[in-house]
Scaffold this active site. Structure first.
Site, PDB file in Angstrom:
ATOM      1  N   PRO A   1       0.788  -1.224   0.000  1.00 28.81           N
ATOM      2  CG  PRO A   1      -0.142  -1.133   2.116  1.00 28.81           C
ATOM      3  CD  PRO A   1       0.509  -2.078   1.163  1.00 28.81           C
ATOM      4  CG  ASN A   2      -0.309   4.338   1.233  1.00 29.24           C
ATOM      5  OD1 ASN A   2      -1.268   4.864   0.677  1.00 29.24           O
ATOM      6  ND2 ASN A   2      -0.389   3.812   2.429  1.00 29.24           N
TER       7      ASN A   2
ATOM      8  NE  ARG B   1       2.640  13.673   1.797  1.00 29.27           N
ATOM      9  CZ  ARG B   1       2.225  12.696   2.618  1.00 29.27           C
ATOM     10  NH1 ARG B   1       1.498  11.707   2.158  1.00 29.27           N
ATOM     11  NH2 ARG B   1       2.555  12.712   3.885  1.00 29.27           N
TER      12      ARG B   1
ATOM     13  CE1 TYR C   1       8.943   5.067   3.395  1.00 29.14           C
ATOM     14  CE2 TYR C   1       7.623   7.066   3.273  1.00 29.14           C
ATOM     15  CZ  TYR C   1       7.916   5.859   3.873  1.00 29.14           C
ATOM     16  OH  TYR C   1       7.201   5.448   4.964  1.00 29.14           O
TER      17      TYR C   1
ATOM     18  CG  ASN D   1       8.428  -2.063   0.409  1.00 28.91           C
ATOM     19  OD1 ASN D   1       7.841  -2.163   1.493  1.00 28.91           O
ATOM     20  ND2 ASN D   1       9.021  -0.938   0.027  1.00 28.91           N
TER      21      ASN D   1
ATOM     22  CB  ALA E   1       1.479   0.087   6.436  1.00 27.88           C
TER      23      ALA E   1
ATOM     24  CD  GLU F   1      10.979  -7.387   6.270  1.00 25.22           C
ATOM     25  OE1 GLU F   1      11.876  -8.026   6.874  1.00 25.22           O
ATOM     26  OE2 GLU F   1      10.087  -6.751   6.846  1.00 25.22           O
TER      27      GLU F   1
ATOM     28  CG  HIS G   1      11.115  -2.413   4.724  1.00 22.21           C
ATOM     29  ND1 HIS G   1       9.760  -2.314   4.538  1.00 22.21           N
ATOM     30  CD2 HIS G   1      11.318  -3.553   5.434  1.00 22.21           C
ATOM     31  CE1 HIS G   1       9.162  -3.337   5.104  1.00 22.21           C
ATOM     32  NE2 HIS G   1      10.088  -4.108   5.651  1.00 22.21           N
TER      33      HIS G   1
ATOM     34  NE  ARG H   1      10.043   5.785   8.954  1.00 18.68           N
ATOM     35  CZ  ARG H   1       9.125   5.643   7.990  1.00 18.68           C
ATOM     36  NH1 ARG H   1       9.243   4.663   7.108  1.00 18.68           N
ATOM     37  NH2 ARG H   1       8.108   6.485   7.895  1.00 18.68           N
TER      38      ARG H   1
HETATM   39  O1  CA2 Z   1      10.470   1.844   3.967  1.00 20.25           O
HETATM   40  C1  CA2 Z   1       9.646   1.154   3.349  1.00 20.25           C
HETATM   41  O2  CA2 Z   1       9.854   0.695   2.225  1.00 20.25           O
HETATM   42  C2  CA2 Z   1       8.257   0.905   3.980  1.00 20.25           C
HETATM   43  O3  CA2 Z   1       7.843  -0.407   3.621  1.00 20.25           O
HETATM   44  C3  CA2 Z   1       7.341   1.941   3.389  1.00 20.25           C
HETATM   45  C4  CA2 Z   1       5.927   1.891   3.991  1.00 20.25           C
HETATM   46  C5  CA2 Z   1       5.993   1.928   5.510  1.00 20.25           C
HETATM   47  O4  CA2 Z   1       4.682   1.761   6.042  1.00 20.25           O
HETATM   48  C6  CA2 Z   1       6.895   0.857   6.066  1.00 20.25           C
HETATM   49  O5  CA2 Z   1       6.956   1.006   7.474  1.00 20.25           O
HETATM   50  C7  CA2 Z   1       8.299   0.974   5.492  1.00 20.25           C
HETATM   51  C8  CA2 Z   1       5.094   3.096   3.548  1.00 20.25           C
HETATM   52  C9  CA2 Z   1       5.102   3.405   2.112  1.00 20.25           C
HETATM   53  C10 CA2 Z   1       4.430   4.763   1.953  1.00 20.25           C
HETATM   54  O6  CA2 Z   1       4.841   5.299   0.750  1.00 20.25           O
HETATM   55  C11 CA2 Z   1       4.695   6.642   0.578  1.00 20.25           C
HETATM   56  C12 CA2 Z   1       4.740   7.088  -0.707  1.00 20.25           C
HETATM   57  C13 CA2 Z   1       4.628   8.435  -0.975  1.00 20.25           C
HETATM   58  C14 CA2 Z   1       4.447   9.341   0.049  1.00 20.25           C
HETATM   59  C15 CA2 Z   1       4.406   8.888   1.350  1.00 20.25           C
HETATM   60  C16 CA2 Z   1       4.518   7.535   1.597  1.00 20.25           C
END
Ligand code: CA2
Length: 143
Positions: free
Chosen positions: A10-11, A18, A23, A75, A78, A99, A101, A108
């Protein structure tokens, strides 16, 4: 040609729009391009997917085994920290799962310190931005 699944949760479709300090600036399409270039050099094929839905990740993990994939780079976003279903799917297949990230969840928020994915995966690469994906592909190439 051996195939490596690259599954994103997700996301991650919003990557590059952002929070670049966490990231990075690469979009998921940028990362896909880098993976495709390196996969070609390694003689691998990559199948890169993203979904905001937990069940899609479960279905794709099953599919990776059914299609005899060499490895899955995952990946789970969340869902990493919440999904026993994804954990069980990794345990249910013989295909090795790495896995990955972009960020390092351990430095964090405390809710990111638990990884249900990591407890089932072959190994974890985290904290190197887009390079995490490429390092995981290097590992998969050696399986
Ligand atoms: O660091 C990573 O790759 C994560 O898997 C990214 C997830 C986070 O929930 C994990 O704890 C670590 C979140 C991805 C959110 O992606 C975004 C994309 C654009 C703007 C904000 C967030």
């Amino acid at each position: 040609m051996a195939i490596v699944y690259v599954l994103n949760g997700p996301n991650l479709n919003l990557l590059g729009t952002r929070e670049p300090e966490i990231y990075g600036h690469d979009t998921l399409d940028d990362i896909a391009g880098q993976l495709e270039d390196r996969a070609r050099e390694l003689g691998l094929e990559v199948d890169i997917r993203q979904s905001n839905h937990e069940g899609h990740l479960v279905d794709w993990l099953h599919e990776a085994q059914a299609h005899d994939a060499k490895a899955v780079l995952l990946n789970a976003g969340a869902f990493t920290h919440t999904s026993i279903a994804v954990h069980d799917a990794i345990k249910a297949i013989r295909t090795p799962v790495i896995e990955i990230h972009l960020s390092n969840p351990h430095i964090r928020e405390s809710f990111r310190h638990v990884s249900y994915v990591g407890r089932a995966a072959r190994g974890t690469i985290a904290g190197f931005g887009a390079l995490s994906y490429l390092l995981a592909l290097e590992a998969a190439a050696r399986f």
